[in-house]
Design a protein around this motif. Structure first.
Motif: not given
Length: 108
Positions: A20-21, A67-70, A75-76
């Protein structure tokens, strides 16, 4: 050693942070968001590496990216008004099911 699954979870959460950063760095043209994103990247890789001392690499990497994808997809939706179409949410759910399945079938 701290629980490797806990370390893997921290690594995954940090992956969400750096993914996200990247959006906020504006192509690494903004110094503070860029520095925080790189810091999150380094920390995420560090915790992943620690977890992989015990967890098999295929399982650990799949759970970390899951975890990162979900988290990034959620957050998107929340931060950037990305699509909440049912097929998209279903596919996110499949990733979650895969993460749970990998954890339940892991030998660690």
């Amino acid at each position: 050693m701290t629980n490797p699954w806990f370390l893997l979870t921290i690594a995954g959460l940090l992956e969400i942070g750096w993914a996200v950063g990247l959006k906020f760095t504006q192509g690494f043209s903004r110094p503070l968001p860029s520095a925080l994103t790189v810091l999150a990247m380094v920390a995420s890789f560090y915790f992943l590496a620690q977890a992989l001392k015990v967890i098999p690499v295929g399982t650990g990497y799949a759970v970390w990216t899951g975890i990162g994808a979900v988290g990034t997809a959620i957050l998107g939706i929340v931060l950037f008004s990305e699509s909440t179409a049912l097929p998209r949410l279903f596919c996110i759910g499949l990733i979650v099911a895969g993460i749970i399945g990998l954890k339940l079938t892991a030998s660690v």
